[in-house]
Write an enzyme that holds these catalytic residues in place. Structure first.
Site, PDB file in Angstrom:
ATOM      1  N   SER A  17      24.742  14.007  46.455  1.00 51.89           N
ATOM      2  CA  SER A  17      25.632  13.484  47.486  1.00 51.89           C
ATOM      3  C   SER A  17      24.822  12.745  48.544  1.00 51.89           C
ATOM      4  O   SER A  17      23.592  12.819  48.575  1.00 51.89           O
ATOM      5  CB  SER A  17      26.451  14.615  48.115  1.00 51.89           C
ATOM      6  OG  SER A  17      25.604  15.609  48.625  1.00 51.89           O
ATOM      7  N   CYS A  18      25.528  12.041  49.394  1.00 51.00           N
ATOM      8  CA  CYS A  18      24.930  11.215  50.438  1.00 51.00           C
ATOM      9  C   CYS A  18      23.883  12.029  51.201  1.00 51.00           C
ATOM     10  O   CYS A  18      24.137  13.177  51.539  1.00 51.00           O
ATOM     11  CB  CYS A  18      26.032  10.737  51.384  1.00 51.00           C
ATOM     12  SG  CYS A  18      25.456   9.707  52.723  1.00 51.00           S
ATOM     13  N   PRO A  19      22.728  11.480  51.447  1.00 57.12           N
ATOM     14  CA  PRO A  19      22.293  10.096  51.223  1.00 57.12           C
ATOM     15  C   PRO A  19      21.456   9.924  49.954  1.00 57.12           C
ATOM     16  O   PRO A  19      20.854   8.878  49.760  1.00 57.12           O
ATOM     17  CB  PRO A  19      21.438   9.816  52.452  1.00 57.12           C
ATOM     18  CG  PRO A  19      20.722  11.134  52.676  1.00 57.12           C
ATOM     19  CD  PRO A  19      21.762  12.198  52.308  1.00 57.12           C
ATOM     20  N   ASP A  44      29.330  10.643  43.378  1.00 59.14           N
ATOM     21  CA  ASP A  44      29.738  10.695  44.792  1.00 59.14           C
ATOM     22  C   ASP A  44      30.523   9.433  45.126  1.00 59.14           C
ATOM     23  O   ASP A  44      29.976   8.330  45.077  1.00 59.14           O
ATOM     24  CB  ASP A  44      28.489  10.804  45.679  1.00 59.14           C
ATOM     25  CG  ASP A  44      28.815  10.825  47.159  1.00 59.14           C
ATOM     26  OD1 ASP A  44      29.997  10.970  47.516  1.00 59.14           O
ATOM     27  OD2 ASP A  44      27.874  10.695  47.962  1.00 59.14           O
ATOM     28  N   ASP A  50      28.097   3.387  50.470  1.00 65.38           N
ATOM     29  CA  ASP A  50      26.695   3.605  50.861  1.00 65.38           C
ATOM     30  C   ASP A  50      25.760   2.604  50.194  1.00 65.38           C
ATOM     31  O   ASP A  50      24.904   2.006  50.852  1.00 65.38           O
ATOM     32  CB  ASP A  50      26.243   5.025  50.496  1.00 65.38           C
ATOM     33  CG  ASP A  50      26.950   6.098  51.312  1.00 65.38           C
ATOM     34  OD1 ASP A  50      27.574   5.757  52.343  1.00 65.38           O
ATOM     35  OD2 ASP A  50      26.884   7.271  50.911  1.00 65.38           O
TER      36      ASP A  50
END
Length: 81
Positions: A17-19, A44, A50
């Site tokens: 998941s981010c980042p 994600d 992103d």
């Protein structure tokens, strides 16, 4: 996926998941040669915005295409410099 480009390397970041998708994509693209294309495969949904934001704001990187395939998001990024 478009037939307009050849994939040089595939980066599987499913489950991250981010980042992390962007962090790993940046690291992978740094190791490629100019004009190479990196395919980033993520799960994600945030990776859509992103990776777009990262590519748009980064010199030497161009986002060629993004594809949503069910729960999998594929991003095609070319190293331009």
């Amino acid at each position: 996926m478009s037939d307009e480009f050849d994939i040089t390397e595939t980066l599987d970041v499913k489950g991250a998941s981010c980042p992390m998708p962007v962090v790993k994509a940046k690291s992978a693209i740094d190791d490629l040669d100019e004009d190479d294309v990196l395919e980033v495969v993520a799960t994600d949904s945030g990776s859509m915005s992103d990776i777009d934001g990262w590519a748009t704001g980064t010199d030497g990187v161009e986002l060629l295409e993004q594809v949503e395939d069910g729960d999998v998001y594929k991003h095609y990024v070319q190293k331009t410099a």
